[in-house]
Design a protein around this motif. Structure first.
Motif, PDB file in Angstrom:
ATOM      1  N   LEU A 146      -1.132   4.542 -21.957  1.00  0.00           N
ATOM      2  CA  LEU A 146      -2.266   4.994 -21.160  1.00  0.00           C
ATOM      3  C   LEU A 146      -2.220   6.505 -20.999  1.00  0.00           C
ATOM      4  N   LEU A 147      -3.285   7.050 -20.468  1.00  0.00           N
ATOM      5  CA  LEU A 147      -3.305   8.453 -20.079  1.00  0.00           C
ATOM      6  C   LEU A 147      -2.720   8.558 -18.672  1.00  0.00           C
ATOM      7  N   PRO A 148      -2.107   9.684 -18.345  1.00  0.00           N
ATOM      8  CA  PRO A 148      -1.585   9.851 -16.987  1.00  0.00           C
ATOM      9  C   PRO A 148      -2.643   9.598 -15.905  1.00  0.00           C
ATOM     10  N   ALA A 149      -3.878  10.038 -16.149  1.00  0.00           N
ATOM     11  CA  ALA A 149      -4.951   9.821 -15.166  1.00  0.00           C
ATOM     12  C   ALA A 149      -5.217   8.331 -14.957  1.00  0.00           C
ATOM     13  N   GLN A 150      -5.061   7.523 -16.013  1.00  0.00           N
ATOM     14  CA  GLN A 150      -5.270   6.078 -15.878  1.00  0.00           C
ATOM     15  C   GLN A 150      -4.179   5.450 -15.014  1.00  0.00           C
ATOM     16  N   VAL A 151      -2.950   5.923 -15.172  1.00  0.00           N
ATOM     17  CA  VAL A 151      -1.849   5.415 -14.349  1.00  0.00           C
ATOM     18  C   VAL A 151      -2.094   5.786 -12.889  1.00  0.00           C
ATOM     19  N   LEU A 152      -2.501   7.024 -12.635  1.00  0.00           N
ATOM     20  CA  LEU A 152      -2.785   7.453 -11.270  1.00  0.00           C
ATOM     21  C   LEU A 152      -3.940   6.655 -10.661  1.00  0.00           C
ATOM     22  N   ALA A 153      -4.959   6.360 -11.468  1.00  0.00           N
ATOM     23  CA  ALA A 153      -6.079   5.552 -10.969  1.00  0.00           C
ATOM     24  C   ALA A 153      -5.603   4.157 -10.589  1.00  0.00           C
ATOM     25  N   GLN A 154      -4.714   3.565 -11.415  1.00  0.00           N
ATOM     26  CA  GLN A 154      -4.186   2.239 -11.095  1.00  0.00           C
ATOM     27  C   GLN A 154      -3.346   2.282  -9.818  1.00  0.00           C
ATOM     28  N   LEU A 155      -2.584   3.337  -9.655  1.00  0.00           N
ATOM     29  CA  LEU A 155      -1.811   3.505  -8.421  1.00  0.00           C
ATOM     30  C   LEU A 155      -2.747   3.560  -7.215  1.00  0.00           C
ATOM     31  N   ALA A 156      -3.790   4.360  -7.324  1.00  0.00           N
ATOM     32  CA  ALA A 156      -4.731   4.527  -6.219  1.00  0.00           C
ATOM     33  C   ALA A 156      -5.435   3.221  -5.876  1.00  0.00           C
ATOM     34  N   GLU A 157      -5.745   2.413  -6.886  1.00  0.00           N
ATOM     35  CA  GLU A 157      -6.434   1.146  -6.641  1.00  0.00           C
ATOM     36  C   GLU A 157      -5.552   0.142  -5.906  1.00  0.00           C
ATOM     37  N   VAL A 214      -3.175   0.977  -3.543  1.00  0.00           N
ATOM     38  CA  VAL A 214      -2.651   1.508  -2.286  1.00  0.00           C
ATOM     39  C   VAL A 214      -2.897   0.514  -1.152  1.00  0.00           C
ATOM     40  N   VAL A 215      -1.864   0.332  -0.340  1.00  0.00           N
ATOM     41  CA  VAL A 215      -1.945  -0.533   0.829  1.00  0.00           C
ATOM     42  C   VAL A 215      -1.618   0.332   2.048  1.00  0.00           C
ATOM     43  N   VAL A 216      -2.448   0.238   3.066  1.00  0.00           N
ATOM     44  CA  VAL A 216      -2.207   0.974   4.306  1.00  0.00           C
ATOM     45  C   VAL A 216      -1.782  -0.043   5.360  1.00  0.00           C
ATOM     46  N   GLY A 217      -0.583   0.135   5.866  1.00  0.00           N
ATOM     47  CA  GLY A 217      -0.052  -0.784   6.865  1.00  0.00           C
ATOM     48  C   GLY A 217      -0.670  -0.555   8.225  1.00  0.00           C
ATOM     49  N   GLU A 218      -0.380  -1.479   9.154  1.00  0.00           N
ATOM     50  CA  GLU A 218      -0.915  -1.375  10.513  1.00  0.00           C
ATOM     51  C   GLU A 218      -0.468  -0.092  11.197  1.00  0.00           C
ATOM     52  N   ASP A 219       0.702   0.387  10.837  1.00  0.00           N
ATOM     53  CA  ASP A 219       1.224   1.617  11.449  1.00  0.00           C
ATOM     54  C   ASP A 219       0.733   2.871  10.726  1.00  0.00           C
ATOM     55  N   GLY A 220      -0.105   2.696   9.704  1.00  0.00           N
ATOM     56  CA  GLY A 220      -0.630   3.823   8.947  1.00  0.00           C
ATOM     57  C   GLY A 220       0.198   4.212   7.754  1.00  0.00           C
ATOM     58  N   ALA A 221       1.308   3.497   7.546  1.00  0.00           N
ATOM     59  CA  ALA A 221       2.175   3.801   6.394  1.00  0.00           C
ATOM     60  C   ALA A 221       1.442   3.400   5.101  1.00  0.00           C
ATOM     61  N   VAL A 280       2.568   1.291  -2.228  1.00  0.00           N
ATOM     62  CA  VAL A 280       1.995   0.672  -3.415  1.00  0.00           C
ATOM     63  C   VAL A 280       2.959  -0.427  -3.860  1.00  0.00           C
ATOM     64  N   PRO A 281       2.507  -1.679  -3.863  1.00  0.00           N
ATOM     65  CA  PRO A 281       3.371  -2.758  -4.328  1.00  0.00           C
ATOM     66  C   PRO A 281       3.722  -2.559  -5.811  1.00  0.00           C
ATOM     67  N   SER A 282       4.829  -3.107  -6.230  1.00  0.00           N
ATOM     68  CA  SER A 282       5.241  -2.997  -7.638  1.00  0.00           C
ATOM     69  C   SER A 282       4.196  -3.633  -8.538  1.00  0.00           C
ATOM     70  N   PHE A 283       3.964  -3.006  -9.677  1.00  0.00           N
ATOM     71  CA  PHE A 283       3.022  -3.543 -10.668  1.00  0.00           C
ATOM     72  C   PHE A 283       3.358  -2.938 -12.016  1.00  0.00           C
ATOM     73  N   LEU A 284       2.831  -3.556 -13.058  1.00  0.00           N
ATOM     74  CA  LEU A 284       2.972  -3.018 -14.421  1.00  0.00           C
ATOM     75  C   LEU A 284       1.629  -2.456 -14.835  1.00  0.00           C
ATOM     76  N   PRO A 285       1.582  -1.186 -15.210  1.00  0.00           N
ATOM     77  CA  PRO A 285       0.285  -0.601 -15.635  1.00  0.00           C
ATOM     78  C   PRO A 285      -0.167  -1.176 -16.960  1.00  0.00           C
TER      79      PRO A 285
END
Length: 104
Positions: free
Chosen positions: A76-87, A89-96, A99-104
């Motif tokens: 992939l392109l680096p931008a594609q990996v970053l887009a997958q990371l962004a998609e 993202v999990v925001v916890g109740e405390d605001g933390a 990103v759960p583990s995944f394979l791009p």
């Protein structure tokens, strides 16, 4: 209309007997629906464009090497990996943010 009624000997107008007028009305209804569908699609497209985010991102050398390495291994392109990371993202109740583990 009057000519049709006179020619056909109708005492009163009956749309069920007026094939041409019924066809015109149906065509007008279909054109109106197509127009409304196109308008709805344009509104949806504008809403999607408004929600899109384009970002310019500067990473440290270490983070950049990491992302480039992951992208290279995944084909992939680096931008594609970053887009997958962004998609993912999990925001916890405390605001933390995480990103759960995944394979791009």
């Amino acid at each position: 209309m009057a000519v049709l009624m006179e020619r056909e000997g109708w005492g009163a107008y009956d749309p069920e007997r007026d094939d041409q007028g019924s066809n015109w009305a149906l065509e007008r209804t279909e054109r109106r629906q197509r127009y409304l569908d196109v308008q709805a699609a344009r509104v949806a497209q504008r809403r999607d464009e408004r929600d899109a985010l384009v970002a310019e991102l500067y990473l440290s050398a270490a983070a950049g090497r990491l992302i480039r390495g992951v992208a290279e291994r995944a084909g992939l392109l680096p931008a594609q990996v970053l887009a997958q990371l962004a998609e993912r993202v999990v925001v916890g109740e405390d605001g933390a943010i995480s990103v759960p583990s995944f394979l791009p």
